[in-house]
Design a protein around this motif. Sequence first.
Motif, short mmCIF file in Angstrom:
data_model
loop_
_atom_site.label_atom_id
_atom_site.label_comp_id
_atom_site.label_asym_id
_atom_site.label_seq_id
_atom_site.Cartn_x
_atom_site.Cartn_y
_atom_site.Cartn_z
N TRP A 45 -8.77 13.52 22.30
CA TRP A 45 -8.12 13.24 23.59
C TRP A 45 -6.98 12.27 23.41
O TRP A 45 -5.97 12.31 24.13
N ASP A 70 -6.87 1.06 28.64
CA ASP A 70 -8.18 1.72 28.68
C ASP A 70 -8.40 2.39 30.03
O ASP A 70 -7.51 2.44 30.89
N GLU A 71 -9.63 2.89 30.25
CA GLU A 71 -9.94 3.64 31.49
C GLU A 71 -9.93 2.77 32.73
O GLU A 71 -9.88 3.27 33.85
N ALA A 96 -11.25 9.38 33.11
CA ALA A 96 -10.22 9.86 32.19
C ALA A 96 -8.87 10.07 32.89
O ALA A 96 -7.94 10.62 32.29
N ARG A 138 -5.16 9.59 34.09
CA ARG A 138 -4.03 8.93 33.45
C ARG A 138 -3.14 8.26 34.50
O ARG A 138 -2.97 8.77 35.61
N ARG A 159 -3.12 3.58 32.28
CA ARG A 159 -4.53 3.93 32.17
C ARG A 159 -4.66 5.14 31.25
O ARG A 159 -3.97 6.16 31.45
N ASN A 160 -5.49 5.03 30.23
CA ASN A 160 -5.75 6.12 29.28
C ASN A 160 -4.48 6.63 28.60
O ASN A 160 -4.33 7.83 28.34
#
Length: 281
Positions: free
Chosen positions: A5, A47-48, A232, A234, A263-264
Amino acid sequence: MRYGWMWIALAGWCLTPEGAQAQWIERPGEGWVQVSVYHHDTRRRFDESGNEERLFNEGGRSITTSVFVTAAGGLVRGVDVWVQAPYHRLQFNDVAEDRESTGVGDVRVHVRLGPELFGVRSPVPVAVRAGVKLATGKYTRDSEVIPLAEGQRDWEVMLELGHSFWPRPLYLSGWFGYRWRETNRQAVHKPGNEWFGFGTFGGQTAGFQWKLSLDVLFGRTPEFLGLPLRSARRRLVQFMPSVGHAVGPGVVEVGGRFPLSGRNLPAGPSFVVGYFFKWGV
């Protein structure tokens, strides 16, 4: 897929059309070409939860170098076409091993329509653009190989607006739109659809062109093996200043991208240098 991913994010996050010239539809037989080199070297990611942290694995380092060739040309009055083709060199290094992939990424094709097509003269530059990101780049599920693409098609539509402050050498331009993302059947993964936007304030001073831009991306919930995974999603908001100067028949432009939140997706600044020139004028 220990790294899969992440490679998708690294390959895909920079494949956005913010390098395109905005709103002024190219006349038939006229157009422009822009060649840009993008470089991003980071040990950080969002990060998430939107916090910035070190990349996975001790000493992890992500390096992305991409060349984008973008071209636009007028077809008929009020209609032009826009094409972007990338070539990537993607690296990820950690204590275990160094990984690298090079090759062509996903190609984007857009068609842009302006009010001139219908015999209407708008007081401000305005256009509707629609297009597709083709799954032309190499995708693999091998966790030890960095894929060069995301493995599925995307469809997008956007509204473009602009305003010139002439005779003052200043302008505003931008767009906002929505991206529908198909399922990557090989990975049994459907990326989340996305809202996106871009705005720029620019001008010219002492022979130099300058731009201050803001790029935003807000993804919806993706699905893995048919199951939604909200963590997950983005997100990316980045500030993009640049300066350009006329060299030969075109303009050399140097700029940076500085993530404000995310994010992500990878964190850390990146840099772009490009050359833009018009043809048929």
